[in-house]
Design a protein around this motif. Structure first.
Motif, PDB file in Angstrom:
ATOM      1  N   PRO A  34       0.819  -1.223   0.000  1.00  0.00           N
ATOM      2  CA  PRO A  34       0.000   0.000   0.000  1.00  0.00           C
ATOM      3  C   PRO A  34       0.852   1.273   0.000  1.00  0.00           C
ATOM      4  CG  PRO A  34       0.110  -0.868   2.214  1.00  0.00           C
ATOM      5  CD  PRO A  34       0.852  -1.865   1.340  1.00  0.00           C
ATOM      6  N   ILE A  35       1.636   1.442  -1.051  1.00  0.00           N
ATOM      7  CA  ILE A  35       2.553   2.586  -1.124  1.00  0.00           C
ATOM      8  C   ILE A  35       1.805   3.811  -1.634  1.00  0.00           C
ATOM      9  CG2 ILE A  35       4.608   3.496  -2.277  1.00  0.00           C
ATOM     10  CD1 ILE A  35       5.612   0.546  -2.357  1.00  0.00           C
ATOM     11  N   ARG A  36       1.887   4.883  -0.889  1.00  0.00           N
ATOM     12  CA  ARG A  36       1.159   6.098  -1.231  1.00  0.00           C
ATOM     13  C   ARG A  36       1.850   6.844  -2.373  1.00  0.00           C
ATOM     14  NH1 ARG A  36      -0.290   8.329   4.902  1.00  0.00           N
ATOM     15  NH2 ARG A  36      -0.899   6.280   5.738  1.00  0.00           N
ATOM     16  N   ARG A  37       1.079   7.147  -3.375  1.00  0.00           N
ATOM     17  CA  ARG A  37       1.634   7.871  -4.515  1.00  0.00           C
ATOM     18  C   ARG A  37       2.231   9.209  -4.082  1.00  0.00           C
ATOM     19  NH1 ARG A  37      -1.604   9.261 -10.173  1.00  0.00           N
ATOM     20  NH2 ARG A  37      -0.064  10.752 -11.005  1.00  0.00           N
ATOM     21  N   GLN A  38       1.608   9.857  -3.134  1.00  0.00           N
ATOM     22  CA  GLN A  38       2.085  11.159  -2.668  1.00  0.00           C
ATOM     23  C   GLN A  38       3.532  11.101  -2.214  1.00  0.00           C
ATOM     24  OE1 GLN A  38      -0.140  12.794   0.628  1.00  0.00           O
ATOM     25  NE2 GLN A  38       1.450  14.273   1.113  1.00  0.00           N
ATOM     26  N   TYR A  49      13.121  16.216   3.972  1.00  0.00           N
ATOM     27  CA  TYR A  49      11.891  15.436   4.064  1.00  0.00           C
ATOM     28  C   TYR A  49      11.588  14.771   2.719  1.00  0.00           C
ATOM     29  CZ  TYR A  49       7.061  14.048   4.330  1.00  0.00           C
ATOM     30  OH  TYR A  49       5.915  13.291   4.273  1.00  0.00           O
ATOM     31  N   ARG A  50      11.729  15.524   1.660  1.00  0.00           N
ATOM     32  CA  ARG A  50      11.367  14.999   0.341  1.00  0.00           C
ATOM     33  C   ARG A  50      12.334  13.913  -0.139  1.00  0.00           C
ATOM     34  NH1 ARG A  50      10.134  20.400   0.526  1.00  0.00           N
ATOM     35  NH2 ARG A  50       7.999  20.955  -0.093  1.00  0.00           N
ATOM     36  N   VAL A  51      13.628  14.135   0.031  1.00  0.00           N
ATOM     37  CA  VAL A  51      14.586  13.173  -0.533  1.00  0.00           C
ATOM     38  C   VAL A  51      14.907  12.017   0.406  1.00  0.00           C
ATOM     39  CG1 VAL A  51      15.643  14.889  -2.036  1.00  0.00           C
ATOM     40  CG2 VAL A  51      16.613  14.501   0.239  1.00  0.00           C
ATOM     41  N   ALA A  52      14.500  12.098   1.677  1.00  0.00           N
ATOM     42  CA  ALA A  52      14.859  11.030   2.614  1.00  0.00           C
ATOM     43  C   ALA A  52      13.683  10.548   3.458  1.00  0.00           C
ATOM     44  CB  ALA A  52      16.002  11.499   3.522  1.00  0.00           C
ATOM     45  N   SER A  53      12.998  11.453   4.128  1.00  0.00           N
ATOM     46  CA  SER A  53      11.877  11.009   4.967  1.00  0.00           C
ATOM     47  C   SER A  53      10.793  10.350   4.133  1.00  0.00           C
ATOM     48  CB  SER A  53      11.299  12.203   5.738  1.00  0.00           C
ATOM     49  OG  SER A  53      12.235  12.716   6.652  1.00  0.00           O
ATOM     50  N   ALA A  54      10.525  10.912   2.954  1.00  0.00           N
ATOM     51  CA  ALA A  54       9.507  10.310   2.084  1.00  0.00           C
ATOM     52  C   ALA A  54       9.913   8.907   1.645  1.00  0.00           C
ATOM     53  CB  ALA A  54       9.265  11.205   0.864  1.00  0.00           C
ATOM     54  N   VAL A  55      11.221   8.693   1.473  1.00  0.00           N
ATOM     55  CA  VAL A  55      11.712   7.348   1.128  1.00  0.00           C
ATOM     56  C   VAL A  55      11.412   6.392   2.276  1.00  0.00           C
ATOM     57  CG1 VAL A  55      13.734   5.960   0.555  1.00  0.00           C
ATOM     58  CG2 VAL A  55      13.531   8.284  -0.356  1.00  0.00           C
ATOM     59  N   GLY A  56      11.661   6.835   3.499  1.00  0.00           N
ATOM     60  CA  GLY A  56      11.361   5.992   4.653  1.00  0.00           C
ATOM     61  C   GLY A  56       9.890   5.647   4.747  1.00  0.00           C
ATOM     62  N   LEU A  57       9.042   6.620   4.441  1.00  0.00           N
ATOM     63  CA  LEU A  57       7.599   6.387   4.509  1.00  0.00           C
ATOM     64  C   LEU A  57       7.139   5.378   3.449  1.00  0.00           C
ATOM     65  CD1 LEU A  57       6.449  10.054   5.159  1.00  0.00           C
ATOM     66  CD2 LEU A  57       6.348   8.138   6.773  1.00  0.00           C
ATOM     67  N   VAL A  58       7.837   5.352   2.322  1.00  0.00           N
ATOM     68  CA  VAL A  58       7.546   4.343   1.297  1.00  0.00           C
ATOM     69  C   VAL A  58       8.023   2.970   1.762  1.00  0.00           C
ATOM     70  CG1 VAL A  58       8.161   3.559  -1.036  1.00  0.00           C
ATOM     71  CG2 VAL A  58       7.539   5.955  -0.641  1.00  0.00           C
ATOM     72  N   CYS A  59       9.246   2.915   2.289  1.00  0.00           N
ATOM     73  CA  CYS A  59       9.845   1.634   2.650  1.00  0.00           C
ATOM     74  C   CYS A  59       9.082   0.901   3.754  1.00  0.00           C
ATOM     75  CB  CYS A  59      11.294   1.831   3.071  1.00  0.00           C
ATOM     76  SG  CYS A  59      12.417   2.242   1.713  1.00  0.00           S
ATOM     77  N   ILE A  60       8.587   1.647   4.756  1.00  0.00           N
ATOM     78  CA  ILE A  60       7.936   0.928   5.858  1.00  0.00           C
ATOM     79  C   ILE A  60       6.633   0.264   5.432  1.00  0.00           C
ATOM     80  CG2 ILE A  60       9.021   2.317   7.657  1.00  0.00           C
ATOM     81  CD1 ILE A  60       6.268   3.695   8.033  1.00  0.00           C
TER      82      ILE A  60
END
Length: 290
Positions: A100-104, A133-144
């Motif tokens: 369930p990866i968020r497109r956002q 946030y965009r280049v790293a935190s968003a990656v983490g939010l995708v990975c989890i």
């Protein structure tokens, strides 16, 4: 008999895995202990992030870089409602059916890369955090979403850990980034400590630079501590890959400190055996009874 679609997915997955392995990234070691399906999903995500970032880094002009970002925006849109053309985008699209990866969040990653099309300076740490946030935190939010979690604070943890990662990257790569016209350290802070851009470009670890780096490293340590405080212990068995990433990057930060903050004359790295040892220890700890 394997269908043509399944055969193509296998080919695309192998391509994404080769890109991930060839990158030599610290992240690769955190993926080793994942079950195959999750590992392949993460390889596709990492490869997507890698090629989008590299497409801007290797562009010959700002116009070419902007065109490449536009291409990847189109590929991402096709992942969610169309037919992507690039093998890595196709591999990502196949995994979106499972996780369930968020497109956002994926769009935010591209937004972050787009911020490097025309290098800019960040006046304050608050401004820099928006980029991180965009280049790293968003990656983490995708990975989890691939790792799996049950506690809602896992998303806060992933976001905080991403910021700690990116600040570590920025400190490790100060000179390499500067030579490419990218100085991410906030101007408010470089001026406060008396560190002109010329010293960064020339690779001069002056006393002022050391003082500034000491300040930056202490802040990064605080970011890792904040992430650790948010870690949901109930999800340790599924978020061990994130713990591995955190431990590897924290070790890089410690090595920067041990070397007297001199990141200008030689890049600070960990050995492959060292990273594998950290990964193994974290994985075994995640398997131990609570």
């Amino acid at each position: 008999m394997v269908s043509e679609r399944a055969r193509q997915e296998i080919i695309d997955q192998r391509f994404a895995t080769r890109v991930t392995r060839a990158s030599g990234s610290n992240f690769y070691y955190s993926f080793l202990f994942l079950p195959r399906a999750q590992r392949e999903g993460i390889h596709a995500i990492y490869a997507f992030c890698r090629v989008v970032d590299d497409s801007v880094d290797s562009a010959g002009s700002a116009l070419e870089a902007a065109n490449r970002v536009a291409f990847w925006r189109g590929e991402l849109a096709a992942c969610y409602g169309g037919v992507p053309t690039h093998p890595i985008a196709r591999s990502l699209a196949s995994h979106l059916r499972s996780w369930p990866i968020r497109r956002q969040n994926l769009e935010e990653i591209i937004d972050g890369v787009a911020m490097d099309v025309t290098p800019r300076r960040y006046a304050t740490f608050d401004e820099l955090q928006g980029y991180c946030y965009r280049v790293a935190s968003a990656v983490g939010l995708v990975c989890i979403e691939v790792f799996g979690y049950t506690r809602p604070e896992a998303r806060e943890y992933a976001s905080a850990l991403g910021l700690a990662f990116q600040m570590t990257n920025i400190l490790r790569d100060v000179r390499a980034d500067a030579l490419r016209g990218r100085i991410y350290l906030p101007t408010e802070e470089t001026r406060r400590f008396g560190c002109p851009d010329e010293d960064l470009l020339a690779g001069r670890p002056t006393p002022a630079f050391v003082s500034m780096m000491r300040f930056q490293v202490e802040r990064a340590k605080g970011l890792f501590a904040k992430a650790e405080s948010l870690f949901p212990r109930e999800d340790r068995s599924t978020l061990f890959a994130a713990e591995i990433m955190g431990s590897i990057y924290a070790a890089i930060l410690e090595k920067i400190e041990r070397r007297g903050y001199d990141v200008l004359r030689e890049k600070v790295t960990l050995s492959k055996p060292g990273k594998l040892l950290i990964a193994t220890r974290c994985y075994l700890r995640s398997r131990a009874p609570a």
